[in-house]
Write an enzyme that holds these catalytic residues in place. Structure first.
Site, PDB file in Angstrom:
ATOM      1  N   GLU A 190       0.801  -1.219   0.000  1.00 19.86           N
ATOM      2  CA  GLU A 190       0.000   0.000   0.000  1.00 19.86           C
ATOM      3  C   GLU A 190       0.837   1.273   0.000  1.00 19.86           C
ATOM      4  O   GLU A 190       0.306   2.370  -0.168  1.00 19.86           O
ATOM      5  CB  GLU A 190      -0.949  -0.004   1.197  1.00 19.86           C
ATOM      6  CG  GLU A 190      -1.999  -1.088   1.080  1.00 19.86           C
ATOM      7  CD  GLU A 190      -2.998  -1.053   2.215  1.00 19.86           C
ATOM      8  OE1 GLU A 190      -4.137  -0.611   1.980  1.00 19.86           O
ATOM      9  OE2 GLU A 190      -2.631  -1.453   3.334  1.00 19.86           O
TER      10      GLU A 190
ATOM     11  N   ASP B 238     -11.946  -2.023  -4.576  1.00 11.89           N
ATOM     12  CA  ASP B 238     -13.079  -2.934  -4.750  1.00 11.89           C
ATOM     13  C   ASP B 238     -14.371  -2.205  -4.440  1.00 11.89           C
ATOM     14  O   ASP B 238     -14.363  -1.055  -3.998  1.00 11.89           O
ATOM     15  CB  ASP B 238     -12.928  -4.161  -3.844  1.00 11.89           C
ATOM     16  CG  ASP B 238     -12.853  -3.783  -2.368  1.00 11.89           C
ATOM     17  OD1 ASP B 238     -13.930  -3.567  -1.767  1.00 11.89           O
ATOM     18  OD2 ASP B 238     -11.739  -3.689  -1.813  1.00 11.89           O
TER      19      ASP B 238
END
Length: 251
Positions: free
Chosen positions: A16, A211
């Site tokens: 990340e 998502d």
């Protein structure tokens, strides 16, 4: 001589932020149990302390506390990484800079209203306006200059944090109903913001949509994360490129 600007940078997982630390010079690290804090510099004007916290609010708060305690000169604490879309208009690679964060699983009723953080007596936390404006401008300038290829044009909005991976459309709809204007959901940002608020340190939460926080969320998340690691550092670079006009924390 003005001291270098010092950023604290956290993500839940190496992917990340971008796990390659080769962009940092004078690299060192310190270990605190299973948490490693990396420190380095980018030229003479920026210092960076970064760590990967692990998932969830407790891990994120612990990492934020350790990171801030590692150096009293940190000017800004940034939590970055991926998030699920709560706003149905958002798609993968959309960038959301939080203009407010909430802990959607905080509920101390009847002693406090739902979502209120007892320690701060607030239900939502907002970044300092000068730092938020600086970051938003940096991201938009980088996007317009072609420096965020692959990412969508950055936007801002409410991000909610809780100790639950949202992969259920019904749960997501309940959150939307409870939190009008909600744009994204994740598991760490608001916990880091609370620590920073209580420590008196400016903070930002910067997320990229991985998502739809629905039944397909788990697979979408896994697939996206592999691709995202190669691009994650671009967002940090966008901020660092404007470090010369960044606000300064009062001593």
């Amino acid at each position: 001589m003005t001291r270098p600007l010092h950023f604290g940078l956290l993500g839940a997982m190496p992917e990340e932020i971008g796990s390659d630390l080769s962009h940092l010079k004078d690299l060192s690290c310190s270990n605190h149990g299973d948490l490693t804090i990396h420190k380095g510099s980018l030229g003479d004007t920026v210092q960076l302390s970064l760590a990967w916290s692990g998932w969830g609010k407790v891990s994120a708060a612990r990492a934020a506390t350790r990171l801030l305690a590692s150096d009293p000169n940190i000017d800004l604490l940034v939590f970055t990484g991926v998030a699920g879309a709560a706003d149905p208009t958002l798609r993968q690679w959309d960038v959301v800079l939080a203009d407010a964060v909430m802990q959607h699983d905080m509920d101390a009723r009847p002693l406090f209203p739902k979502f209120t953080l007892p320690a701060l007596n607030q239900d939502r936390l907002q970044p300092q306006q000068d730092w938020f404006n600086w970051a938003k401008t940096a991201l938009l300038e980088a996007y317009d200059a072609g420096g965020l290829e692959g990412f969508a044009r950055p936007s801002s909005g409410l991000i909610a944090t809780g100790d639950r991976f949202i992969g259920d459309a019904a749960v997501l709809q309940t959150l939307r109903d409870d939190l009008p204007g909600l744009r994204a959901v994740e598991m760490e940002g608001a916990a880091v913001a609370q620590v920073a608020e209580q420590e008196g340190i400016p903070w930002l939460v910067l997320r990229v949509i991985s998502d739809g926080a629905d039944e397909a969320a788990a697979q979408s998340f896994e697939d996206f994360l592999q691709r995202y690691e190669q691009q994650a550092w671009r967002l940090i670079e966008a901020l660092l490129q404007r470090c010369n006009v960044a606000p300064r924390r009062c001593a």
